[in-house]
Write a protein that holds these residues in place. Structure first.
Motif, short mmCIF file in Angstrom:
data_model
loop_
_atom_site.label_atom_id
_atom_site.label_comp_id
_atom_site.label_asym_id
_atom_site.label_seq_id
_atom_site.Cartn_x
_atom_site.Cartn_y
_atom_site.Cartn_z
N ARG A 159 -5.79 -2.92 -1.90
CA ARG A 159 -4.63 -2.73 -2.50
C ARG A 159 -3.86 -3.41 -2.50
O ARG A 159 -3.39 -4.25 -1.32
CB ARG A 159 -4.19 -1.06 -2.05
CG ARG A 159 -4.96 -0.04 -2.44
CD ARG A 159 -4.57 1.44 -1.96
NE ARG A 159 -5.22 1.29 -0.56
CZ ARG A 159 -4.52 2.00 0.45
NH1 ARG A 159 -3.07 2.42 0.34
NH2 ARG A 159 -4.79 2.17 1.62
N PHE A 160 -2.83 -3.92 -3.47
CA PHE A 160 -1.87 -4.92 -3.20
C PHE A 160 -0.32 -4.26 -4.02
O PHE A 160 -0.43 -3.98 -5.12
CB PHE A 160 -1.91 -6.34 -3.97
CG PHE A 160 -1.26 -7.36 -3.69
CD1 PHE A 160 -1.64 -7.95 -2.77
CD2 PHE A 160 0.05 -7.62 -4.33
CE1 PHE A 160 -0.78 -9.41 -2.53
CE2 PHE A 160 0.66 -8.51 -3.96
CZ PHE A 160 0.25 -9.64 -3.10
N PHE A 161 0.69 -4.49 -3.15
CA PHE A 161 1.99 -3.79 -3.66
C PHE A 161 3.12 -4.83 -3.73
O PHE A 161 2.64 -6.11 -3.45
CB PHE A 161 2.50 -2.75 -2.65
CG PHE A 161 1.81 -1.62 -2.21
CD1 PHE A 161 0.52 -1.27 -3.15
CD2 PHE A 161 1.91 -0.93 -0.97
CE1 PHE A 161 -0.43 -0.35 -2.79
CE2 PHE A 161 1.09 0.31 -0.93
CZ PHE A 161 -0.30 0.48 -1.83
N HIS A 162 4.04 -4.50 -4.40
CA HIS A 162 5.17 -5.55 -4.63
C HIS A 162 5.58 -6.23 -3.40
O HIS A 162 6.04 -7.65 -3.49
CB HIS A 162 6.30 -5.24 -5.39
CG HIS A 162 7.63 -4.37 -4.57
ND1 HIS A 162 7.41 -3.26 -3.98
CD2 HIS A 162 8.38 -4.95 -4.12
CE1 HIS A 162 8.22 -2.95 -3.36
NE2 HIS A 162 9.01 -3.87 -3.38
N ASP A 163 5.56 -6.04 -2.25
CA ASP A 163 6.25 -6.55 -0.98
C ASP A 163 5.04 -7.27 -0.34
O ASP A 163 5.46 -7.57 0.89
CB ASP A 163 7.11 -5.67 -0.44
CG ASP A 163 6.47 -4.22 0.03
OD1 ASP A 163 5.24 -3.89 -0.56
OD2 ASP A 163 7.09 -3.34 0.71
N HIS A 164 3.91 -7.13 -0.74
CA HIS A 164 2.93 -7.74 -0.20
C HIS A 164 2.90 -9.50 -0.12
O HIS A 164 3.76 -10.08 -0.73
CB HIS A 164 1.33 -7.33 -0.37
CG HIS A 164 1.00 -5.96 -0.15
ND1 HIS A 164 0.00 -5.34 -0.36
CD2 HIS A 164 1.90 -4.92 0.64
CE1 HIS A 164 -0.04 -3.85 0.35
NE2 HIS A 164 1.21 -4.06 0.76
N ASP A 165 1.86 -10.06 0.57
CA ASP A 165 2.07 -11.42 0.89
C ASP A 165 2.29 -12.27 -0.35
O ASP A 165 1.26 -12.55 -1.16
CB ASP A 165 0.65 -11.98 1.59
CG ASP A 165 1.02 -13.34 2.11
OD1 ASP A 165 1.68 -14.37 1.59
OD2 ASP A 165 0.14 -13.85 3.09
#
Length: 473
Positions: free
Chosen positions: A80-86
């Motif tokens: 899962r990848f959100f807007h504030d990830h790396d």
């Protein structure tokens, strides 16, 4: 059997149902979802220090290492990848045609309220309803606006990247997560050989009440929603082509740390003459990017600036310089097309007595009609830099470097005096404005001309706050 993808990513946000989606994906024997692999604060799941043999410290040094481990798994593996990830890894993921994209969305009001409740209660997952923590939260309009903007910006970035690379994502809404047929459609999309027989029952919905029952101030939510332009009705369409920085046209002083970024059809002769006086006759232009960087390194404390002009005055300059005066070879074909297609009546010689003030005003009015269509992408003629919107030109400058200062023509004398003072240069007088035209804008300007200019240059009026043109400009 070769699989369809090397790995997958669930592009989502907190409180959109991504945990529930992950639990159902993990119910399929040939798929694995391993949490928030690139969350900057943990690796995979809270309180974990390692994922697929990669430690948090190793991932911080080299995020590509973890991505390669994900690709090499026997099961098709994703995260899962959100807007504030790396941010270091997102562009590679988006560009990779061998990465399956799953886009999960939820009504932003519902996800925002759910997020605020989770923050307030500390309960992020619920597996036993008897342990559910309930709490009303206070809706904060400014906080919600920031929340919404960050997520919309990320969603727009994802959408544009996938369109540019010809990729088709699998879209899921929060409500789809309870439709087993939709989730089995996702299984087919990912290339799984299995289907779900039932949905995962471990995770429970945490806040089943209506939104209004979760807030201490539901009336504030209603007022905020009423003020939102959800369909972009107030958005100005941006149909102009993107422009690049015209570095070769930049003008730098040899003896002062000043760099001028001209906007075509602006008061450029005046500014260049001022620069020559300030620099004691020594100015430099014709740069390439490498040479300009060298000048900047040599002139520590430099200031770069540009000058915006009222759209009415700028359109009149563009018209007189490039269309009315037929001696400009590069615009000759455009001039002929304007005469033939747009019925623009022009004299062979602008100094001809038959070309009076009335004829000049009529010709300029037709040119403004052309500008409105041209800047909206409705003509076959190029959007030339001589009349492109100033906001588009400055955006093009930003592709190389933003100007430190954006000055106004109407206050140019005092603005340049301030600029000279700030850089330690000796100020010089500013020469009078001259225009290559038999008639000035003041001779033909009226309310109809202003309306036509405003219709053509809505973005500049909005960006720079221009009002009606005044002769003193």
């Amino acid at each position: 059997m070769k699989r369809k993808f090397d790995y997958f990513v669930v592009l989502a946000e907190m409180r959109t149902g991504s945990n529930f989606l992950e639990s159902n994906i993990n119910s399929l024997p040939d798929l694995a979802c391993i949490g928030e692999a690139f969350n900057p604060h943990f690796i995979g799941y809270p309180n974990r220090s390692e994922l697929l043999g990669v430690t948090l410290q190793q991932r911080e040094r080299d995020p590509e290492r973890l991505l390669e481990e994900i690709k090499s798994q026997e099961k098709l593996t994703g995260f899962r990848f959100f807007h504030d990830h790396d941010p270091r890894i997102i562009e590679e993921i988006l560009q990779d045609q061998h990465c399956a994209k799953i886009i999960l969305t939820r009504n932003p009001i519902e996800s925002y309220v759910s997020w605020k409740i989770a923050v307030a209660t500390g309960q992020w997952k619920l597996t036993n309803v008897t342990r559910r923590k309930a709490e009303k939260i206070t809706f904060e309009p400014e906080d919600f606006a920031r929340y919404l903007q960050s997520r919309e910006d990320f969603r727009a970035r994802v959408s544009k990247a996938l369109k540019r690379t010809g990729q088709t994502p699998f879209h899921l809404d929060y409500e789809d997560l309870h439709d087993i047929d939709v989730l089995n459609g996702l299984s087919l999309f990912l290339g799984s050989a299995h289907k779900l027989e039932s949905l995962n029952k471990n995770l429970k919905k945490q806040n089943p009440k209506q939104i209004s029952e979760k807030l201490t101030n539901p009336e504030e939510l209603s007022a905020t929603l009423a003020s939102l332009d959800r369909f972009g009705l107030e958005r100005l369409p941006d149909l102009e082509p993107a422009r690049q920085a015209r570095v070769s046209g930049y003008v730098a002083c040899e003896n002062a740390p000043l760099l001028y970024l001209p906007i075509p059809s602006g008061p450029n002769d005046r500014v260049k003459a001022w620069l020559k006086a300030v620099s004691e006759g020594e100015v430099q232009s014709g740069f390439n990017q490498k040479e300009l960087r060298r000048w900047k390194r040599k002139n520590e404390g430099h200031r770069s600036f540009t000058v915006v002009r009222h759209p009415a005055a700028r359109a009149h300059t563009a018209f007189c310089t490039h269309i009315l005066n037929s001696g400009r070879r590069s615009y000759g074909q455009i001039r002929k097309t304007l005469q033939r297609v747009h019925k623009l009546e022009l004299p062979d010689d602008p100094q001809d007595a038959a070309y009076d003030r009335v004829a000049h005003r009529a010709a300029f009015a037709v040119f403004l009609e052309f500008l409105k269509a041209n800047l909206s992408g409705q003509t076959s003629i190029r959007v030339d830099g001589a009349w492109a919107s100033q906001s588009a030109i400055i955006q093009g400058m930003a592709n190389f470097a933003m100007p430190d200062l954006v000055l106004r023509e109407e206050t140019l004398e005092t603005d340049l005096e301030y600029l000279a003072f700030r850089t330690g240069a000796e100020n010089a007088p500013l020469m009078e404005q001259r225009e290559d035209s038999p008639y000035s804008l003041n001779d033909i300007y009226d309310d109809d001309i202003e309306r036509a200019v405003r219709a053509a240059y809505q973005r500049d009026y909005m960006a720079f706050g221009f009002g009606p043109w005044k002769a003193s400009n």
